[in-house]
Enzyme design. Structure first.
Site, mmCIF file in Angstrom:
data_model
loop_
_atom_site.group_PDB
_atom_site.id
_atom_site.type_symbol
_atom_site.label_atom_id
_atom_site.label_comp_id
_atom_site.label_asym_id
_atom_site.label_seq_id
_atom_site.Cartn_x
_atom_site.Cartn_y
_atom_site.Cartn_z
ATOM 1 N N GLY A 22 55.235 103.331 41.019
ATOM 2 C CA GLY A 22 54.870 102.133 40.849
ATOM 3 C C GLY A 22 53.802 101.892 41.691
ATOM 4 O O GLY A 22 53.594 102.563 42.880
ATOM 5 N N ASP A 138 63.019 86.566 48.365
ATOM 6 C CA ASP A 138 62.015 86.959 47.057
ATOM 7 C C ASP A 138 62.922 87.506 46.091
ATOM 8 O O ASP A 138 62.552 88.528 45.457
ATOM 9 C CB ASP A 138 60.867 87.789 47.820
ATOM 10 C CG ASP A 138 59.911 87.863 46.581
ATOM 11 O OD1 ASP A 138 59.775 86.806 45.732
ATOM 12 O OD2 ASP A 138 59.208 88.815 46.626
ATOM 13 N N LYS A 140 64.232 88.115 42.634
ATOM 14 C CA LYS A 140 63.836 88.010 41.298
ATOM 15 C C LYS A 140 63.832 89.218 40.523
ATOM 16 O O LYS A 140 64.263 90.373 40.956
ATOM 17 C CB LYS A 140 62.267 87.672 41.253
ATOM 18 C CG LYS A 140 61.348 88.693 41.890
ATOM 19 C CD LYS A 140 59.848 88.333 42.084
ATOM 20 C CE LYS A 140 59.013 89.209 42.891
ATOM 21 N NZ LYS A 140 57.594 89.200 42.997
ATOM 22 N N ASN A 143 62.726 93.046 41.680
ATOM 23 C CA ASN A 143 63.190 93.337 42.688
ATOM 24 C C ASN A 143 64.712 93.874 42.510
ATOM 25 O O ASN A 143 65.270 94.098 43.606
ATOM 26 C CB ASN A 143 63.249 92.407 43.803
ATOM 27 C CG ASN A 143 61.614 92.225 44.316
ATOM 28 O OD1 ASN A 143 61.013 92.936 44.242
ATOM 29 N ND2 ASN A 143 61.254 91.225 45.071
ATOM 30 N N ASP A 159 63.245 95.605 47.791
ATOM 31 C CA ASP A 159 61.881 94.866 48.237
ATOM 32 C C ASP A 159 62.378 93.902 49.469
ATOM 33 O O ASP A 159 62.486 92.748 49.148
ATOM 34 C CB ASP A 159 61.160 94.372 47.312
ATOM 35 C CG ASP A 159 59.702 94.168 47.775
ATOM 36 O OD1 ASP A 159 59.479 94.083 48.997
ATOM 37 O OD2 ASP A 159 58.819 94.060 46.906
ATOM 38 N N THR A 180 57.912 84.209 45.343
ATOM 39 C CA THR A 180 57.391 84.124 43.758
ATOM 40 C C THR A 180 57.574 82.653 43.298
ATOM 41 O O THR A 180 58.633 82.097 43.313
ATOM 42 C CB THR A 180 57.958 85.115 42.998
ATOM 43 O OG1 THR A 180 57.629 86.240 43.685
ATOM 44 C CG2 THR A 180 57.439 84.945 41.599
#
Length: 399
Positions: A22, A138, A140, A143, A159, A180
Site C-alpha cells: 500500500g 483518526d 475510520k 485504518n 495507523d 478525516t
C-alpha cells in the site's frame, strides 16, 4: 584542531523488502522478510524528504505503538524500528486479512450482529488506548485491518500517526485540527480543545457506515459536511435502507454522535451498551435481514459520485489558471538502499529491490505477544485462502 566526531557505525540490515502492499502521501508499506528467521512482516517505509515537516507525526506514531502495541489483541503490533539516511522504517506484524470494508464486501452475507461484533472489537481496543492516556484521532474504516483472512480473525486498529498521549494531570487538551473530515467530531472544528470523546464520535460514524454503506454527514462539499457535523444533522434515512436496522443500533449511534463531548458515552460505557454487549437479545438486534446488498450498493454508488465530483473540481481548478497540488498524492517508492562498509549507498531507480539498509543499534525482534512474523508458507497459504473465501467469507445461514 578539534577531532571530527566518529562516523556512526553502520550495521547490516536484517530485513529484505518485497512487494508493495500500500502507499500513502509520504510512505509506502512493503512486505519484508527477516533474513535470519525467514519470518514475514510489513515495513512502513517513510521517505524523509517527502515527509519534511511531518517528522513529529512519525516519531509520535512510534512512541504510541511502542507503548500500546503489545498490550491488546486488536492493536497492530510494532515489532522493530530503525532509520537510514533517506528513510524511516516501522516494522509491524502483517495484517493479511485486508481493510474492514473490503472484507465486508467480499462476504457472502452480512448481518447487523456482524457489525456489532466489529464495533465491539474496536471499542475494546479504544478503551485500552484511553486507559493508557492515548487518543487515536483518526479512526475510520481504512485504518481497521484484519490480521488474517479467516472469519474469526482479529480486527486491528492501525495507523497511529495522529495519536497523542494525553497528560491527564495537566488536563492537556488537543487543539490541532486533524483527522478525516467525515469522521471528525464537532469540537475539532470548533478548536475548543478535544480529547478521548472524539474517538467515540468516530465510532458512531463508522457504525452508521457499517449499517448502510454511507456516512451520516455525507454532503456535496466539505463546508456542507462540516456544517452538518457541527449541528449533528443526520437521520436514519432513506427508510428503505434502515427498515431492518434495530432501535438499539440507532440508540448506540445517537449516544456516540452527541454534540457535547461531556454527554457522549465513554468507551467503557459504550462497551456496556446493549447493542454491543453480548449475549444479544436476537429480537432486538435487527430483523435478521442480510444487509450486504444494500451496503455494497450504497458504498459503490457514493464512491462513483464522489469520484465524479473530484474530477469536476480538478477541471475547474485547472480552468481557474494554473497548476495545483492535489491532496493525498501518492508518494514515490523510496529508492532502495544497500550497505557498503560504513557507507549507505542509494541504488539507482532501475535496480532490483535490495535489503533496506543500516539498522539502528540495539534493535531487537520482540518475540512477545503476537509479534512472531509469519513464514513464507503461512503467507502463501493465507493468500490462497483469501481467493477461496471471496465468494462466501463470514457466510452464515439467515435468521
Amino acid at each position: 584542531m578539534a577531532t571530527p566526531p566518529p562516523k556512526p557505525k553502520v550495521q547490516p540490515c536484517r530485513y529484505k523488502t518485497g512487494k508493495t502492499l500500500g502507499a500513502g502521501s509520504y510512505s509506502v508499506v512493503k512486505e519484508c522478510v527477516h533474513i535470519d528467521t525467514g519470518r514475514y512482516y510489513a515495513a512502513k517505509v517513510i521517505n524523509k524528504r517527502l515527509m519534511s515537516g511531518r517528522e513529529h507525526m512519525v516519531r509520535n506514531e512510534i512512541a504510541v505503538l511502542k507503548k500500546v502495541s503489545m498490550g491488546h489483541q486488536n492493536i497492530l503490533t510494532l515489532v522493530d524500528y530503525f532509520e537510514t539516511m533517506n528513510n524511516l522504517y516501522l516494522v509491524t506484524d502483517l495484517a493479511l486479512g485486508g481493510e474492514l470494508f473490503d472484507r465486508i464486501c467480499r462476504k457472502g452475507s452480512y448481518y447487523e450482529s456482524d457489525a456489532a461484533d466489529l464495533i465491539r472489537a474496536v471499542l475494546s481496543a479504544v478503551a485500552y488506548l484511553h486507559d493508557h492516556g492515548i487518543v487515536h484521532r483518526d479512526l475510520k474504516p481504512e485504518n481497521l485491518l484484519f490480521r488474517t483472512p479467516e472469519d474469526n480473525a482479529d480486527l486491528l486498529i492501525a495507523d497511529f500517526g495522529l495519536s497523542r498521549i494525553m497528560d491527564e494531570e495537566q488536563f492537556h487538551v488537543l487543539t490541532t485540527t486533524c483527522g478525516t473530515p467525515g469522521y471528525m467530531a464537532p469540537e475539532i472544528f470548533k478548536k475548543s480543545g478535544h480529547g478521548k470523546p472524539v474517538d467515540i464520535w468516530a465510532i458512531g460514524v463508522i457504525t452508521y457506515f457499517l449499517l448502510c454503506g454511507y456516512t451520516p454527514f455525507d454532503r456535496d462539499s466539505n463546508l456542507e459536511e462540516m456544517q452538518a457535523i457541527l449541528a449533528a444533522d443526520y437521520s436514519f434515512t432513506p427508510l428503505e435502507y434502515w427498515r431492518g436496522v434495530s432501535q438499539e443500533a440507532r440508540s448506540f449511534i445517537n449516544r456516540c454522535l452527541t454534540i457535547n463531548p461531556q454527554s457522549r458515552m465513554t468507551a467503557h460505557e459504550a462497551l456496556q451498551h446493549p447493542w454491543v454487549n453480548p449475549p444479544y437479545d436476537t429480537a432486538k438486534i435487527g430483523s435478521g435481514e442480510d444487509l450486504l446488498p444494500t451496503v455494497k450498493k450504497n458504498f459503490n454508488a457514493r464512491r462513483t459520485l464522489h469520484r465524479a465530483i473530484d474530477t469536476v473540481r480538478a477541471i475547474n481548478k485547472l480552468r481557474e489558471g494554473g497548476g495545483f497540488m492535489m491532496d493525498g498524492v501518492m508518494s514515490v517508492d523510496p529508492k532502495p538502499e544497500r550497505v557498503n562498509g560504513d557507507e549507505i549507498i542509494e541504488e539507482e531507480k532501475h535496480a532490483a529491490p535490495a535489503q533496506s539498509a543500516d539498522h539502528a543499534p540495539g534493535g531487537q525482534i520482540d518475540s512477545r505477544g503476537n509479534a512472531r512474523g509469519q513464514s513464507e508458507e503461512q503467507i502463501r497459504a493465507q493468500e490462497r485462502r483469501v481467493k477461496e473465501m471471496v465468494a462466501g467469507l463470514w457466510s452464515r445461514t439467515p435468521r
